[in-house]
Design a protein around this motif. Structure first.
Motif: not given
Lengths: 243, 308
Positions: B139-153, B184-191
């Motif tokens: 989870y940590i690697e996936l989330v940290r490894g891609s741009p937040l913008l893409v994750q929001i999309f 999106a923000l919570a999962v991103f920050a969570g990592a």
């Protein structure tokens, strides 16, 4: 009370270290047993195996008849009956002396806050620093910290007390105050297992001395036998080096 | 620098109109009550600070509530549909303030969820259980490894579309973009929080855990009473940094139609054509939020410091 049978423990760090090799010993109720030996001889490992801070690889360890290496044993229950005092005190840094003494009483023994505090105060009195109840560990001297740590262990009303080099991290002038507390405990009939380099303490208080070297128990005996007439050459060499 | 910018704007003949800015925070709106039928004003009955205007037509009558001082008709007046019965002005919250509020709301929600996600992931990360540990690492690697913008999309256009379609098929309501944004923000920050929590826990001396365990406390009890309280104090500063980032990252949510501060500013800029003032104001409003958070964390640090 405490019985170890054919205990083995090997550490695999950078290289293989056989910390305990076929160690068997027995500690009777009310006895004070002092374990001595050169550093790296496995004496601390043996002590830590007795309350499962290290898990022995092989063998049996019985505490009050309960085999703690049996997976069905609830180790937390066994540990409540065994107090442990560490070389580096390990007082809870975010709690006052009082907080250190009451926490496990309320959490594990389910005592009321008032009951726990009364018990804590009585124990702080016993170790001679009731005025430090509100102090944080950082503001206590080493000797005071170690006395609080002993009181913390006693607060759980243990049946056995384990001491892992309790005076090794102390300034020389503070060793006495900690040893005095331990001597009082011994006189009161507490079962104690003490790993130490304090030969004076061993000679004066111990009922039995265990000498370890290279993971093995070399010699077991009374202090008189041990200090005046040791039977093994290794023991003689060790004693000649430190006395 | 301020002088330089001012000089440069003079050169490009930009006209500063700061007086136009306040209306985007608060503005006076005219509220009009209009007649819907044709007829005569039969009676004006005061009721508290309101007046009930009764309009009676040929074969129908309507009752309107108008504030007393706003009434613009008298008894016996004849009105047609669309005639103003009363008109008064009311203060309304402007779009920038609404945007600020939404940014605050999104950030607070995401911070809370982020802390919870981060705490449990951090604990899983140091767990002896390999399944838990590797789930956390993945989870940590996936989330940290891609741009937040893409994750929001992905959250909105992929997961959101899927989830909302499934909900629609079950005859249930839709989840608004706001919630996908928060997720999106919570999962991103969570990592990131998870790694901060892990570092915090591992920075606590091993002896603390051993002492707790030797007193008979089990692992969760030791964590809760001994390790986490001490770790918490140490991770406060990096945590504050992470959440300040999160507040600023919330500006990306405009792209999925969440009208937070940045999107609100963009909308106002297109209508007002005052980009210079408005973007400065926008930055200032973010600063207000992040500074408030910094102050709050400093307060927490003082409160949790070991006294004595």
């Amino acid at each position: 009370m405490v019985k170890a049978e054919n205990v083995y423990k090997t550490f695999y760090t950078t290289h293989k270290v056989e910390a305990l090799v076929d160690v068997s010993c027995q500690i009777d109720k009310g006895a004070v047993v002092v374990i001595i030996g050169p550093s790296g001889s496995g004496k601390s490992t043996l002590l830590r195996c007795l309350n499962m801070l290290e898990k022995a690889d092989k063998g049996h360890i019985y505490i009050d008849g309960v085999d703690i290496l049996d997976p069905k044993t609830n180790i937390n229950e066994v540990r409540t009956e065994m107090g442990m005092v560490f070389q580096s005190f390990n007082l809870f840094a975010h709690k006052t002396a009082m907080g250190n003494l009451t926490l496990a009483q309320t959490v594990v023994r389910k005592r009321s806050k008032k009951e726990a505090e009364e018990k804590a105060m009585a124990l702080l009195q016993k170790v001679g620093i009731p005025e430090k109840a509100g102090s944080y560990p950082d503001n206590l001297s080493g000797g005071q910290q170690q006395r609080v740590a002993i009181a913390r262990a006693l607060a759980m009303d243990p049946k056995v007390m384990l001491f892992d080099e309790p005076t090794s991290a102390l300034d020389p002038e503070m060793i006495g105050e900690v040893l005095d507390v331990m001597k009082t405990l011994a006189r009161e009939g507490m079962t104690m297992v003490v790993v130490t380099h304090e030969m004076g303490f061993a000679r004066e208080v111990a009922d039995q001395v265990i000498f370890m070297d290279e993971g093995k128990i070399v010699e077991v005996g009374t202090p008189e036998h041990f200090f005046q007439d040791p039977s093994h050459d290794r023991t003689k060499l060790f004693l000649s080096q430190i006395l | 620098m301020v002088g330089g910018i001012y000089f440069a704007t003079q050169k490009v003949e930009y006209v500063w109109r700061w007086y136009r800015v306040p209306q985007y925070f608060y503005y006076k709106d005219t509220v009009e009550t209009r007649a819907e039928i044709e007829g005569e004003v039969a009676s004006l009955t005061p009721r508290g600070d309101q007046v009930e205007v009764l309009v009676r037509g040929e074969d129908e009558e309507e009752l309107y509530q108008v504030p007393a001082e706003a009434v613009m008709v008298g008894e016996g007046d004849f009105v047609y549909p669309g005639d103003v019965l009363g008109s008064y002005q009311k203060w309304k919250v402007g779009i920038l303030l609404q945007g600020l509020w939404l940014t605050l709301k999104v950030s607070v929600l995401a911070v809370f969820l982020g802390i919870i996600i981060g705490l449990f992931t951090g604990l899983a990360r140091i767990s002896k259980n390999p399944a838990l540990r590797w789930t956390a690492i993945t989870y940590i690697e996936l989330v940290r490894g891609s741009p937040l913008l893409v994750q929001i999309f992905i959250w909105y256009f992929v997961l959101g579309t899927m989830f909302n379609t499934l909900m629609a098929k079950q005859g249930m309501g839709q989840l608004s973009p706001l919630w996908y944004g928060v997720a999106a923000l919570a999962v991103f920050a969570g990592a990131y929080v998870a790694e901060i929590v892990r570092a915090g826990i591992q920075s606590i001396h091993r002896g603390q855990m051993e002492a707790a365990r030797s007193l008979g406390m089990n692992y969760p009890q030791s964590m809760r009473h001994i390790i986490l309280p001490q770790a918490f104090r140490r991770i406060l500063p990096p945590l504050a940094g992470q959440f300040i980032s999160l507040i600023k990252d919330s500006s990306l949510l405009g792209i999925i139609a969440v009208r937070e501060l940045t999107k609100a500013t963009r909308e106002v800029v297109t209508t007002s054509l005052q980009p210079f003032e408005l973007w400065f104001i926008c930055a200032l409003l973010y600063l207000v939020l992040t500074f408030a958070l910094s102050m709050f964390v400093q307060y927490l640090e003082r409160r949790t410091a070991i006294s004595g």
